[in-house]
Scaffold this motif. Structure first.
Motif, PDB file in Angstrom:
ATOM      1  N   LYS A  76     -39.264  72.925-103.728  1.00 49.82           N
ATOM      2  CA  LYS A  76     -39.501  72.833-105.169  1.00 49.82           C
ATOM      3  C   LYS A  76     -38.419  72.027-105.875  1.00 49.82           C
ATOM      4  CE  LYS A  76     -42.767  76.030-104.813  1.00 49.82           C
ATOM      5  NZ  LYS A  76     -43.996  75.531-104.344  1.00 49.82           N
ATOM      6  N   ASN A  77     -38.853  71.094-106.695  1.00 47.17           N
ATOM      7  CA  ASN A  77     -37.980  70.359-107.590  1.00 47.17           C
ATOM      8  C   ASN A  77     -38.889  69.648-108.578  1.00 47.17           C
ATOM      9  OD1 ASN A  77     -36.587  67.755-108.525  1.00 47.17           O
ATOM     10  ND2 ASN A  77     -34.885  68.943-107.687  1.00 47.17           N
ATOM     11  N   PRO A  78     -38.733  69.936-109.872  1.00 43.05           N
ATOM     12  CA  PRO A  78     -39.668  69.371-110.859  1.00 43.05           C
ATOM     13  C   PRO A  78     -39.643  67.842-110.957  1.00 43.05           C
ATOM     14  CG  PRO A  78     -37.874  70.555-111.961  1.00 43.05           C
ATOM     15  CD  PRO A  78     -37.728  70.804-110.491  1.00 43.05           C
ATOM     16  N   LEU A  79     -38.555  67.198-110.561  1.00 43.01           N
ATOM     17  CA  LEU A  79     -38.515  65.735-110.585  1.00 43.01           C
ATOM     18  C   LEU A  79     -39.030  65.136-109.284  1.00 43.01           C
ATOM     19  CD1 LEU A  79     -35.065  65.140-112.312  1.00 43.01           C
ATOM     20  CD2 LEU A  79     -37.333  64.857-113.306  1.00 43.01           C
ATOM     21  N   MET A  80     -38.625  65.722-108.169  1.00 41.07           N
ATOM     22  CA  MET A  80     -38.961  65.136-106.873  1.00 41.07           C
ATOM     23  C   MET A  80     -40.409  65.368-106.457  1.00 41.07           C
ATOM     24  SD  MET A  80     -36.636  63.271-105.624  1.00 41.07           S
ATOM     25  CE  MET A  80     -37.483  63.039-104.073  1.00 41.07           C
ATOM     26  N   GLN A  81     -40.981  66.489-106.815  1.00 42.63           N
ATOM     27  CA  GLN A  81     -42.354  66.769-106.379  1.00 42.63           C
ATOM     28  C   GLN A  81     -43.358  65.715-106.853  1.00 42.63           C
ATOM     29  OE1 GLN A  81     -41.823  71.138-107.277  1.00 42.63           O
ATOM     30  NE2 GLN A  81     -43.446  71.221-105.721  1.00 42.63           N
ATOM     31  N   PRO A  82     -43.377  65.357-108.136  1.00 44.62           N
ATOM     32  CA  PRO A  82     -44.352  64.333-108.543  1.00 44.62           C
ATOM     33  C   PRO A  82     -44.047  62.951-107.955  1.00 44.62           C
ATOM     34  CG  PRO A  82     -43.136  65.162-110.464  1.00 44.62           C
ATOM     35  CD  PRO A  82     -42.701  65.954-109.280  1.00 44.62           C
ATOM     36  N   LEU A  83     -42.770  62.622-107.785  1.00 44.43           N
ATOM     37  CA  LEU A  83     -42.419  61.337-107.190  1.00 44.43           C
ATOM     38  C   LEU A  83     -42.875  61.278-105.737  1.00 44.43           C
ATOM     39  CD1 LEU A  83     -38.844  60.835-108.668  1.00 44.43           C
ATOM     40  CD2 LEU A  83     -40.898  59.509-109.225  1.00 44.43           C
ATOM     41  N   ALA A  84     -42.604  62.335-104.990  1.00 47.79           N
ATOM     42  CA  ALA A  84     -42.992  62.373-103.575  1.00 47.79           C
ATOM     43  C   ALA A  84     -44.511  62.427-103.415  1.00 47.79           C
ATOM     44  CB  ALA A  84     -42.345  63.566-102.887  1.00 47.79           C
TER      45      ALA A  84
END
Length: 188
Positions: A76-84
């Motif tokens: 979980k990470n709100p920035l990395m999840q959508p980027l990945a």
């Protein structure tokens, strides 16, 4: 006798082909894709902000696994999840190849804490490599921001980040142990 030589040569050639690793990842494509990453992780994966990890010289398998974990939502990470989520398998492999090929960063660390951390580092080096350079699926700790490492150890200890033996190891560390280890690895 002349028939043996060509067959021997063919056998050796085939054996060489089967044992030579295939590098399908494209570091140039990874470099282009990494432009998106540089805002947080810095140019060539060398972050100037301790909130974001250095990716330069990180283990490619580790990077691949983490990007896939962000993509699947298991990390979980709100920035990395959508980027990945927007990355293809090829993008992930290319990014990992690019960042792992970069020169390592050195973040530094408090010298007094680092000296104390050095005597405790053996608990980490079995998995993270003898010089903390990483070991396959285990990340490079050397040169990482001490504040980033400290936060990750706290996350493992609190259970907000999962990672096999890391939760048990972090649970056995005091706050001071974590600060000393983070300073030591940052100084490498």
């Amino acid at each position: 006798m002349d028939l043996i030589k060509p067959s021997l040569i063919l056998s050796l050639l085939l054996a060489w082909c089967w044992t030579t690793p295939v590098f399908a990842a494209d570091t140039a494509a990874g470099e282009q894709k990494a432009a998106t990453c540089s805002g947080c992780h810095g140019p060539q994966g060398k972050s100037s902000n301790a909130q974001w990890p250095n990716l330069a010289a990180q283990q490619s398998i580790y990077l691949i696994n983490q990007l896939k974990a962000f993509k699947s939502g298991s990390r979980k990470n709100p920035l990395m999840q959508p980027l990945a989520a927007s990355l293809s398998e090829e993008d992930i492999n290319n990014l990992a190849a690019y960042f792992s090929s970069q020169q390592a960063a050195k973040a530094g660390g408090d010298p007094t804490l680092a000296k104390s951390g050095q005597s405790k580092a053996s608990i980490c080096l079995g998995c993270h490599g003898p010089s903390a350079e990483g070991n396959g699926q285990f990340p490079r700790l050397a040169g990482q921001h001490p504040d980033y490492l400290l936060q990750q150890l706290k996350n493992f200890k609190q259970g907000s980040r999962e990672g096999g033996p890391m939760q048990a190891i972090a649970a056995s560390l005091s706050e001071e142990d974590m600060k000393e280890l983070a300073a030591y690895f940052g100084s490498l």
